[in-house]
Design a protein around this motif. Structure first.
Motif, PDB file in Angstrom:
ATOM      1  N   ALA A  58       0.829  -1.206   0.000  1.00  0.00           N
ATOM      2  CA  ALA A  58       0.000   0.000   0.000  1.00  0.00           C
ATOM      3  C   ALA A  58       0.860   1.251   0.000  1.00  0.00           C
ATOM      4  CB  ALA A  58      -0.923  -0.015   1.218  1.00  0.00           C
ATOM      5  N   VAL A  59       1.935   1.215   0.768  1.00  0.00           N
ATOM      6  CA  VAL A  59       2.845   2.373   0.836  1.00  0.00           C
ATOM      7  C   VAL A  59       3.511   2.607  -0.517  1.00  0.00           C
ATOM      8  CG1 VAL A  59       4.987   3.239   1.840  1.00  0.00           C
ATOM      9  CG2 VAL A  59       3.262   2.192   3.313  1.00  0.00           C
ATOM     10  N   LEU A 112       2.207   9.730  -5.387  1.00  0.00           N
ATOM     11  CA  LEU A 112       2.639  11.018  -4.829  1.00  0.00           C
ATOM     12  C   LEU A 112       3.872  11.551  -5.548  1.00  0.00           C
ATOM     13  CD1 LEU A 112       2.147  10.484  -0.978  1.00  0.00           C
ATOM     14  CD2 LEU A 112       0.790  11.935  -2.506  1.00  0.00           C
ATOM     15  N   ALA A 113       4.808  10.666  -5.896  1.00  0.00           N
ATOM     16  CA  ALA A 113       6.009  11.095  -6.621  1.00  0.00           C
ATOM     17  C   ALA A 113       5.646  11.678  -7.979  1.00  0.00           C
ATOM     18  CB  ALA A 113       6.970   9.919  -6.788  1.00  0.00           C
ATOM     19  N   ALA A 139      -5.331  13.721  -7.685  1.00  0.00           N
ATOM     20  CA  ALA A 139      -4.205  12.812  -7.486  1.00  0.00           C
ATOM     21  C   ALA A 139      -4.152  12.288  -6.060  1.00  0.00           C
ATOM     22  CB  ALA A 139      -2.897  13.521  -7.840  1.00  0.00           C
ATOM     23  N   VAL A 140      -4.375  13.170  -5.095  1.00  0.00           N
ATOM     24  CA  VAL A 140      -4.371  12.749  -3.691  1.00  0.00           C
ATOM     25  C   VAL A 140      -5.510  11.764  -3.426  1.00  0.00           C
ATOM     26  CG1 VAL A 140      -4.710  13.528  -1.309  1.00  0.00           C
ATOM     27  CG2 VAL A 140      -3.224  14.821  -2.843  1.00  0.00           C
ATOM     28  N   GLY A 141      -6.654  12.009  -4.032  1.00  0.00           N
ATOM     29  CA  GLY A 141      -7.781  11.096  -3.875  1.00  0.00           C
ATOM     30  C   GLY A 141      -7.457   9.708  -4.395  1.00  0.00           C
ATOM     31  N   PHE A 142      -6.850   9.645  -5.584  1.00  0.00           N
ATOM     32  CA  PHE A 142      -6.449   8.357  -6.144  1.00  0.00           C
ATOM     33  C   PHE A 142      -5.394   7.681  -5.265  1.00  0.00           C
ATOM     34  CE2 PHE A 142      -8.033   9.826 -10.419  1.00  0.00           C
ATOM     35  CZ  PHE A 142      -8.940   8.782 -10.585  1.00  0.00           C
ATOM     36  N   VAL A 144      -4.992   7.972  -1.897  1.00  0.00           N
ATOM     37  CA  VAL A 144      -5.615   7.426  -0.686  1.00  0.00           C
ATOM     38  C   VAL A 144      -6.422   6.171  -1.021  1.00  0.00           C
ATOM     39  CG1 VAL A 144      -7.288   7.873   1.151  1.00  0.00           C
ATOM     40  CG2 VAL A 144      -5.666   9.659   0.462  1.00  0.00           C
ATOM     41  N   LEU A 145      -7.209   6.247  -2.085  1.00  0.00           N
ATOM     42  CA  LEU A 145      -8.022   5.095  -2.477  1.00  0.00           C
ATOM     43  C   LEU A 145      -7.145   3.897  -2.853  1.00  0.00           C
ATOM     44  CD1 LEU A 145     -10.820   6.814  -4.603  1.00  0.00           C
ATOM     45  CD2 LEU A 145     -11.032   5.813  -2.317  1.00  0.00           C
ATOM     46  N   ALA A 146      -6.005   4.171  -3.494  1.00  0.00           N
ATOM     47  CA  ALA A 146      -5.100   3.083  -3.872  1.00  0.00           C
ATOM     48  C   ALA A 146      -4.554   2.386  -2.634  1.00  0.00           C
ATOM     49  CB  ALA A 146      -3.952   3.626  -4.726  1.00  0.00           C
ATOM     50  N   ALA A 147      -4.177   3.167  -1.623  1.00  0.00           N
ATOM     51  CA  ALA A 147      -3.656   2.574  -0.390  1.00  0.00           C
ATOM     52  C   ALA A 147      -4.722   1.730   0.305  1.00  0.00           C
ATOM     53  CB  ALA A 147      -3.151   3.672   0.537  1.00  0.00           C
TER      54      ALA A 147
END
Length: 786
Positions: free
Chosen positions: A103-104, A111-112, A131-134, A136-139
Motif C-alpha cells: 500500500a505504501v 505522490l512522486a 491525485a491525492v484522492g487516487f 488514498v483510495l489506492a492505499a
C-alpha cells in the motif's frame, strides 16, 4: 507360500502395532522386520484404523488453523475468522506487513508523480485533489482482503489492455489521434503482450504486473526522451543507453499532469490485477499456451513490418517527422514497425557497375567529365553562380589565395606541399535562436561569431537532428553522406560503421596531416572511441586527457576545450600540419537544473514572469555567450601565429523544444506546420575563418554534408572526387537532410512526396550506400581512401 507367509506376518505385526500404540503408526505402509526385510502393510478389511487416521488428520488441521489465527492476531491482523468470511467479498482490511508495504509503495509512486507534475507545470488545485484522492483510495484498496475469481479476471483481461494502450498514448499524445484501425492494430499488441506474460508467469496477478510495467516504464522513458531531444525512442536508441546514462544527471526529470495521470492509471491497473487469484498450475496447459502466445508475438512483430499489413491498417509510412509518425501510428505500432529499418535498404537499381558509372564522371583528370560538368552545372563557375545569390565568389578566390600561401610553405626537406592547419569545432547545441524571430536580450549573445561570419565565410547549415543525436551531425560532416537515406532516428556510429570508413580525417591523413579528435567527455559516448579509429584519426583525446580544466555546469568548458587545441598545436613539430576535430560539451542540455557556480547573466528583457522555462532559456543564452568568448580567445591566439590556420565552428543542433518553444512564444510564432516552418528548428550557424585573408561569403542555407567541402576549398586543399560530386550536387539541391530536401529555387520537399529530383537523389543514394554499407565493393579511390 513364502509370499503368503510374509504377508500374513506383516498383517499380524501391523495389527499388534496398532493395538499396542493406539494407531499412532497406522499411516506407515512400509515396515522393516528384525532382519531388515521390507514388510508391506495390508489391512484392507480393517475399517477402524482408517477412521482413527481421518480423525487425527482433522484434529491436526484444526490445531494448525487455531495456531495460524493466533499468530495473525498477535501480528495485529484484525481480519474476521476465515470460516465466517468464506465468500471472500467482504471489505476486510489485511494489515499484515506485506500488504502495508504494498500500500505504501502504490501511494508513494502516485505522490512522486504528482510532485514531478507540480515541479513541471505548477500547482493546479483540481489536479492535486484528484491525485491525492487516487493515492488514498489506492492505499485502502491495496489493504482490502478481497480476491477476484475467473469471471472478474476475464473482464480484467479485456479491459486492462485497453486501459494500458490509452495510458501509454496519453504520455505524449491523445488516444483520439488514432484511427479506429490503428487503435485495433495497437490493441492487438497489448492483448498478445498480456496473454504472453500471464502464461509465462502462470498467474494473472504476476503476468499482468509484468505486462503493465512494460508500457508504463517505456512510456515514461519515451516521455523524457521527447522532452530532452524532441523525438521519441526508436529501436536503435537501446544501443546508446550508456551514452544516455552518462549525461542523465544533468537533466531535470519532471512530468506534465498528463504524464502524472498516466502513471496513476498504470498503478491502478497493477493494483486491480493483484487481486486476481486465477493461476495456471498445470504445466501441461501453461507451457503450450505460453508457446502459442510467444508465436503470436513473433507473428505480430513480423507482420507489422510488412507493407501490405501497413496498408491494410492505414499506417502512416511517411518518415518526414518521427514525432508525427508515432502520433499517427500509435507508440507501440510505430516503435515495432521501425524495426524494419535496422538495416539500410539497397537503393533502387543499385549495382557496383552503376556506382562505377556515376563515379567515373567525376574522376580526377577526366577532361570529358569536366566539360560535361561545366555544361550541366558550371562546376567551375560554382562560386560565380553562388556569387549572384550569396557572394560566394570569395570562396573560390580565397581558395586560390590559400593555395598560393600553402605553396609558400612547401617543405624542402620532404618535397610535400604543406597545407594550412585545419581546426574544426562542432559546438554542442550551438545555435542562433533569432532564426525564430526578433527578441531582445540584456546584451548581445554571440557578437564575435556574427562579426566573423560577416568578415570571413559564414552561413547556416541545416542538420538532421534537434535536441540530441549529436553523432549524426558528425557523421554527415565527416563523411559527406546524408542521413536522408538512412532510417529515421538511426545512428550510423552505432549501427553501420563496423570497419574502415572514408572520412575527412582519413583523406587529410593521406595528404600528410596529423589527425586528432577531441571530445572533453566520455570516450565511449556514441562509440566514438571505436568509430574515430575507423575514420582514420591518428589520436583521440577525451576528458581523461584534461588536467584541472574549468568546469561549467559539471562539463569541461569551451575555454578549456579550446586551450587543449592550442596545447596540441604547440606540441607538434613545425613541419607538421594538424587537423583537429573537436566536439564540445559545455552547452549540453539540462538547462533547467540548478548548477552551483553558474549563474545566467543574459536576460530576456521582453519577459517579466521568470518561469522555470524562461530561466532555463536565459541559461542557454548565457552559455552561447561563453562559447563566443572562448572562440574569441582562440582566434586571437592564432592571429599571432605564423603558420596558416583555418578555424571552423558550427553547431550540431538546436536545443530541445523546451528552449525553442519559449523563444517562439516571445516572437509570436505559431507551432510549425509546413515543411519549411519545421526546418527552422534544424538551422544552426557556421563560420570559416583563417589567419590570412579570406574574401567574405555568406551561405543562406546548405546542409551539413556539404560543409567539409567548403572547408577544403577555403583551405586550398584539393577535393576528393566524391566532394567534387557533392559540390555540383549542392548547386541543384543545396539542402538534403533526414527531414527534407530543398532545391536551388528555395522549394522544400518532404521525402517521398515528389519525384522531380528522384534520379539525382538516387545517384547520391547509390554513392552513399557504396561508401557506408557495401564495404566489399566500395570505390575507395572515389572517396579519397586510397
Amino acid at each position: 507360500m513364502s509370499k503368503k507367509k510374509n504377508r500374513a506376518t506383516n498383517s499380524n505385526n501391523s495389527n499388534n502395532s496398532n493395538n499396542n500404540n493406539n494407531g499412532k503408526n497406522s499411516s506407515s505402509k512400509n515396515k522393516t522386520n528384525q532382519r531388515g526385510e521390507n514388510l508391506k502393510e495390508e489391512t484392507p478389511k480393517e475399517k477402524t484404523p482408517k477412521k482413527e487416521i481421518l480423525k487425527e488428520k482433522t484434529l491436526k488441521e484444526k490445531t494448525l488453523k487455531e495456531k495460524t489465527l493466533k499468530e495473525d492476531t498477535q501480528k495485529g491482523d484484525s481480519r474476521e475468522n476465515p470460516e465466517e468470511n468464506s465468500s471472500g467479498w467482504k471489505t476486510v482490511f489485511d494489515l499484515r506487513r506485506g500488504r502495508i508495504v504494498s500500500a505504501v509503495v502504490y501511494a508513494a509512486v502516485i505522490l512522486a508523480a504528482m510532485v514531478l507534475a507540480v515541479l513541471e507545470e505548477g500547482v493546479e488545485a483540481q489536479y492535486i485533489v484528484l491525485a491525492v484522492g487516487f493515492c488514498v483510495l489506492a492505499a485502502l484498496f491495496a489493504l482490502m482482503d478481497i480476491s477476484f475469481g475467473r469471471i472478474v479476471s476475464a473482464i480484467m483481461g479485456i479491459v486492462i489492455p485497453i486501459a494500458a494502450l490509452v495510458a501509454l498514448e496519453n504520455y505524449t499524445h491523445v488516444i483520439s489521434d488514432l484511427t479506429v484501425m490503428i487503435f485495433i492494430l495497437n490493441l492487438l499488441f497489448f492483448y498478445v503482450l498480456y496473454a504472453l506474460m500471464t502464461f509465462l508467469f502462470g498467474s494473472v496477478k504476476r503476468g499482468f504486473l509484468a505486462a503493465t510495467l512494460i508500457p508504463m516504464i517505456f512510456g515514461l522513458a519515451n516521455y523524457f526522451v521527447v522532452s530532452f531531444r524532441g523525438t521519441p525512442i526508436v529501436p536503435w536508441d537501446f544501443l546508446s543507453v550508456g551514452t544516455a546514462v552518462s549525461v542523465a544527471d544533468n537533466y531535470s526529470f519532471t512530468l506534465s499532469w498528463k504524464g502524472c495521470f498516466s502513471i496513476i492509471a498504470f498503478v491502478w491497473m497493477i493494483l486491480i490485477a493483484s487481486k486476481s487469484r486465477v493461476r495456471f498450475t498445470r504445466k501441461a496447459i501453461q507451457i503450450p499456451l505460453a508457446a502459442v502466445a510467444a508465436a503470436c508475438m513473433v507473428l505480430y512483430v513480423s507482420c507489422i513490418q510488412n507493407s501490405n499489413v501497413q496498408s491494410f491498417f492505414g499506417m502512416d509510412t511517411t518518415l518526414f517527422t518521427i514525432n508525427v509518425f508515432y502520433r499517427n501510428n500509435g507508440i507501440a505500432a510505430a516503435f515495432l514497425g521501425n524495426l524494419r529499418f535496422l538495416n539500410v535498404e539497397e537503393p533502387d537499381g543499385y549495382s557496383v557497375s552503376a556506382v562505377e558509372a556515376i563515379a567515373e564522371k567525376y574522376a580526377s583528370g577526366d577532361d570529358e567529365s569536366e566539360d560535361g560538368a561545366a555544361e550541366d552545372t558550371d562546376a567551375d563557375g560554382t562560386a560565380t553562380d553562388a556569387a549572384e545569390d550569396t557572394d560566394a565568389d570569395g570562396t573560390a578566390t580565397a581558395a586560390a589565395e590559400d593555395t598560393d600561401a600553402a605553396d609558400d610553405t612547401e617543405s624542402e626537406a620532404s618535397g610535400v606541399t604543406q597545407y594550412p592547419n585545419i581546426i574544426v569545432i562542432m559546438n554542442e547545441a550551438f545555435s542562433d535562436l533569432s532564426v525564430w524571430g526578433d527578441f531582445t536580450t540584456s546584451e548581445e549573445v554571440m557578437p564575435l561569431f556574427k562579426s566573423l561570419q560577416e568578415e570571413a565565410i559564414g552561413g547556416e547549415v541545416y542538420v538532421s537532428v534537434k535536441g540530441g543525436n549529436t553523432a549524426n551531425t558528425e557523421y554527415e560532416f565527416l563523411t559527406g553522406n546524408t542521413m536522408g537515406f538512412l532510417p529515421a532516428g538511426s545512428v550510423p556510429y552505432q549501427q553501420y560503421i563496423k570497419s574502415e570508413t572514408p572520412s575527412l580525417a582519413s583523406y587529410l591523413g593521406s595528404l600528410g596531416y596529423s589527425t586528432l579528435a577531441i571530445h572533453p567527455y566520455n570516450a565511449s559516448g556514441w562509440d566514438r572511441d571505436v568509430v574515430y579509429e575507423y575514420f582514420g584519426f591518428d589520436d583521440f583525446l577525451d576528458k581523461t586527457d584534461f588536467e584541472n580544466p574549468t568546469l561549467m555546469r559539471g562539463y569541461i568548458s569551451d575555454s578549456s576545450a579550446f586551450d587543449k587545441i592550442i596545447e596540441q598545436y604547440e606540441e607538434k613539430d613545425d613541419d607538421d600540419r594538424l587537423f583537429v576535430f573537436e566536439v564540445t560539451m559545455q552547452n549540453h542540455s539540462g538547462y533547467s537544473k540548478d548548477s552551483p557556480g553558474f549563474d545566467a547573466y543574459i536576460e530576456l528583457t521582453d519577459v517579466t514572469n521568470k518561469t522555470t522555462q524562461v530561466l532555463a532559456t536565459e541559461k542557454y543564452l548565457t552559455l552561447m555567450n561563453e562559447s563566443d568568448k572562448a572562440l574569441q580567445a582562440l582566434v586571437e591566439y592564432f592571429e599571432e601565429q605564423d603558420e596558416p590556420t583555418v578555424i571552423v565552428m558550427f553547431g550540431d543542433h538546436q536545443p530541445s523544444d523546451y528552449i525553442t518553444n519559449q523563444i517562439r512564444r516571445i516572437c509570436g510564432v505559431d507551432e510549425p506546420e509546413t515543411v519549411e516552418e519545421i526546418q527552422q528548428g534544424y538551422r544552426v550557424p557556421f563560420v570559416i575563418w583563417a589567419n590570412y585573408d579570406l574574401e567574405s561569403a555568406y551561405y543562406e542555407g546548405i546542409s551539413v554534408n556539404y560543409l567539409s567541402g567548403l572547408v577544403l576549398e577555403a583551405a586550398g586543399v584539393p577535393l576528393t572526387d566524391y566532394q567534387t560530386y557533392l559540390s555540383e550536387l549542392m548547386e541543384v539541391l543545396p539542402i538534403i537532410n533526414a527531414n527534407t530536401y530543398r532545391d536551388a529555387d528555395g522549394t522544400f520537399y518532404a521525402w517521398d512526396t515528389d519525384d522531380t529530383y528522384d534520379s539525382i537523389l538516387n545517384e547520391y543514394q547509390m554513392l552513399a550506400y557504396n561508401s557506408l554499407v557495401d564495404v566489399k565493393h566500395r570505390l575507395n579511390w572515389f572517396f579519397g581512401l586510397e
